[in-house]
Design an enzyme around this catalytic site. Structure first.
Site, mmCIF file in Angstrom:
data_model
loop_
_atom_site.group_PDB
_atom_site.id
_atom_site.type_symbol
_atom_site.label_atom_id
_atom_site.label_comp_id
_atom_site.label_asym_id
_atom_site.label_seq_id
_atom_site.Cartn_x
_atom_site.Cartn_y
_atom_site.Cartn_z
ATOM 1 N N LYS A 1 0.880 -1.103 0.006
ATOM 2 C CA LYS A 1 0.034 -0.049 0.118
ATOM 3 C C LYS A 1 1.083 1.290 0.031
ATOM 4 C CE LYS A 1 -4.623 0.706 2.225
ATOM 5 N NZ LYS A 1 -5.250 0.659 3.427
HETATM 6 O O1 G3P Z 1 -7.675 1.647 5.542
HETATM 7 C C1 G3P Z 1 -8.122 2.642 4.889
HETATM 8 C C2 G3P Z 1 -9.490 3.216 5.026
HETATM 9 O O2 G3P Z 1 -10.285 2.336 4.754
HETATM 10 C C3 G3P Z 1 -9.687 3.827 6.639
HETATM 11 O O3 G3P Z 1 -10.918 4.078 6.757
HETATM 12 O O4 G3P Z 1 -12.669 4.716 8.714
HETATM 13 O O5 G3P Z 1 -10.178 5.241 8.905
HETATM 14 O O6 G3P Z 1 -11.631 6.436 7.203
HETATM 15 P P1 G3P Z 1 -11.488 5.002 7.898
#
Ligand code: G3P
Length: 223
Positions: A86
């Site tokens: 990533k």
């Molecule tokens: O892994 C990346 C993403 O899905 C993060 O989500 O909920 O922290 O905005 P969030």
């Protein structure tokens, strides 16, 4: 549409895998830090996630310059066949994606907040682009509209990069992703659990079993 779990928690991964729903996993430094606080080493954590997941696992670099990202990415890529690196959507990130693609190491380009970032990541060779819909909703934008736009752009130019919808907060994000035709949704464990339940399912099951018990009580199943 593939279902990925957005977590670094191995118990959650095993549960969703055993329900037959798990196609892959995405992690990020914040999710990993939550697990590391429990005392496991990063190396061991990543090894367990890679082993328990029957599909691609995104592991994020934490360096921000080209040399640093490349070094970390090569280590991640060498861990297992299902490891995906990533990389954040930055200029050094794009350069790193290009190099990794030439080396046939799959990349998930993360922290995408507009459709042109997705186009550029795809041009650099990313296998996945991760637009963050929930974080756009948080600032009053319609996160899902960029998924729609990315899909249109990728169709226009026959781009094979997969749209991996990230920062999913609720079942409606998943529904809209499926209607648009996103390739992958990655969601937290709580959203997977919400998606599998419906009050009418519980009510219907209770009625069936109550009716059955009127005739057969709690006896053996008569077949
Ligand atoms: O892994 C990346 C993403 O899905 C993060 O989500 O909920 O922290 O905005 P969030």
């Amino acid at each position: 549409m593939k279902i990925f779990l957005d977590t670094a928690n191995v118990d959650e991964i095993k549960k969703v895998r055993d329900w037959g729903l798990l196609d892959g996993v995405t992690t990020n430094p914040s999710l990993a830090a939550k697990e590391l606080a429990k005392g496991i080493s990063f190396k061991e954590l990543v090894a367990q996630i890679l082993k328990e997941t029957p599909g691609p696992v995104s592991v994020e670099v934490v360096a921000t310059d080209y040399d640093g990202m490349l070094k970390q990415a090569l280590r991640i890529g060498a861990l297992a066949d299902n490891a995906v690196v990533k990389i954040p959507m930055t200029l050094p990130g794009l350069k790193t994606i290009k190099t990794l693609t030439e080396k046939r190491i799959p990349v998930n380009c993360t922290l995408i907040f507009n459709p042109l970032q997705a186009l550029f990541a795809a041009k650099a060779g990313a296998e996945y682009v991760s637009p963050f819909v929930g974080r756009l909703d948080d600032i009053g934008e319609d996160g899902m509209s960029i998924i729609d736009e990315i899909k249109t752009i990728f169709i226009n130019y026959n781009i094979k990069t997969k749209i991996l919808v990230a920062s999913i907060r609720n079942p409606v994000h998943v529904l809209r992703s499926a209607i648009i035709g996103a390739d992958v949704v990655t969601m937290p464990f709580e959203v997977v659990s919400k998606l599998t339940s419906h009050p009418k399912t519980d009510e219907g099951l209770k009625r069936f079993l109550d009716d059955w018990k009127k005739d057969f009580g709690d006896g053996d199943f008569p077949l």
